[in-house]
Design an enzyme around this catalytic site. Structure first.
Site, PDB file in Angstrom:
ATOM      1  N   GLY A 150       0.817  -1.207   0.000  1.00  0.00           N
ATOM      2  CA  GLY A 150       0.000   0.000   0.000  1.00  0.00           C
ATOM      3  C   GLY A 150       0.850   1.256   0.000  1.00  0.00           C
ATOM      4  O   GLY A 150       2.064   1.219   0.214  1.00  0.00           O
ATOM      5  N   CYS A 151       0.192   2.383  -0.236  1.00  0.00           N
ATOM      6  CA  CYS A 151       0.911   3.659  -0.355  1.00  0.00           C
ATOM      7  C   CYS A 151       1.437   4.141   0.995  1.00  0.00           C
ATOM      8  O   CYS A 151       2.623   4.472   1.130  1.00  0.00           O
ATOM      9  CB  CYS A 151       0.005   4.708  -0.997  1.00  0.00           C
TER      10      CYS A 151
END
Length: 348
Positions: A150-151
């Site tokens: 994920g970011c």
């Protein structure tokens, strides 16, 4: 030439995949999947692709797609990839999943935090967590599934990993304050993301409950050899299109100088193309990584409270999503990791 299919091609991360792969000399996009825009010209959905992409959006038929491509990117909401994947598909093609379906190794943790029943838990163990700078040695030509991180997690882990691994900080004292542009919330229409709702305002959300928390805990737990690591992670939404800035705090576990901390970062990142450890007293800014696959990292020792302040910035749609996925594809097919990603950040 690597034949590529993208499921979820009309989301922000999907469009970023298209943008990056158009500049990749060894990749050819042959399938643009989108449930929302079937049979519509892709360049009608994204006008920036006019005269660059001459193709229509297709359904997300993964079984058919597996017969036509070497790798499938799934830039889709949580649960979709796991609901589509099966043994036959994995015998024909490779999958790089940008959702969280295969990131967490404990299916119970996934179901608890994402409030979803996992549809393909049998593939969790074999999926490689695709944080390239840390896990590249786990990716091989035999890898079938890569779980693209994920970011928020990419920013947080890369910022903290050397400090945890080298025992410079006490991992039980980690507090992560993260801020993201609105593209991180996706392209779907939501009242909370309307211009008047986000402009001239900042807000914390998912306080104590954000789903990237266990992902960060799991990966940093590996770094310090623990499976019980707990930390505080609080994300904020800020009124800009893209970018993530993480500021993390932790108690120092031993007396260190600036040179000690810098040496620890350099030990892990000095030869990393995409990780830039900034000069002393220079703080990361999202504007200096926008549109690129770079991560900028800085730090400051706070002797008054015996804490270390660590900062990281990246573009949530590139290194935090599509760029990292392309980096993983390069690893998977034995290409230079920066192929198609040697893009200077955009400014202004």
């Amino acid at each position: 030439m690597i034949k590529v299919g993208i499921i979820g091609a009309t989301g922000y991360a999907g469009n970023e995949l298209v943008r990056l792969l158009l500049g990749h000399k060894d990749a050819e996009i042959v399938w643009l999947g989108s449930r929302s825009y079937i049979d519509q010209n892709y360049s009608d959905v994204y006008r920036n692709m006019f005269k660059l992409v001459d193709a229509k959006c297709m359904d997300d038929n993964m079984e058919q797609l597996a017969n036509e491509v070497d790798v499938i990117f799934t830039a889709t909401p949580q649960g979709l990839c796991a609901s589509l994947v099966n043994d036959e598909i994995l015998s024909k093609t490779k999958i790089i999943d940008l959702s969280a379906d295969f990131r967490l190794k404990d299916v119970n943790v996934y179901e608890q935090w994402y409030k979803l029943e996992h549809k393909a838990p049998q593939y969790i163990d074999e999926a490689v967590y695709g944080l390239c700078e840390i896990n590249r040695d786990k990716v091989s030509k035999d890898t079938r599934i890569i779980a693209n991180p994920g970011c928020y997690t990419t920013t947080s882990i890369l910022t903290l990993y050397p400090m945890v691994k080298e025992g410079i900080i006490n991992p039980d004292t980690i507090i992560i304050d993260a801020k993201s542009g609105t593209s991180g919330a996706g392209r779907g229409a939501k009242v909370a993301n309307l211009f008047c709702e986000v402009n001239e305002s900042m807000k914390a959300y998912g306080v104590g409950t954000h789903r990237h928390t266990p992902e960060i805990e799991e990966q940093l737990g590996y770094a310090c050899g623990r499976d019980d690591l707990k930390l505080i992670f609080t994300p904020h939404l800020v009124p800009m299109n893209r970018g993530i800035l993480v500021t993390a705090y932790a108690n120092l576990a031993k007396d260190v100088t600036y040179e000690d901390v810098k040496a620890a970062y350099d030990k892990y990142y000095d030869k990393e193309y995409f990780v830039r450890v900034l000069p002393k007293d220079v703080c990361p800014e999202t504007r200096w990584v926008e549109g690129s696959n770079f991560v900028d990292i800085g730090f400051k020792i706070e002797p008054r409270t015996n804490r270390l302040i660590m900062m990281g910035a990246l573009d949530n749609l590139v290194k935090g999503a599509a760029g990292q996925a392309v980096q993983n594809m390069n690893l998977l097919f034995g290409l230079p990791e920066n192929e198609g990603l040697q893009i200077a950040p955009m400014f202004p």
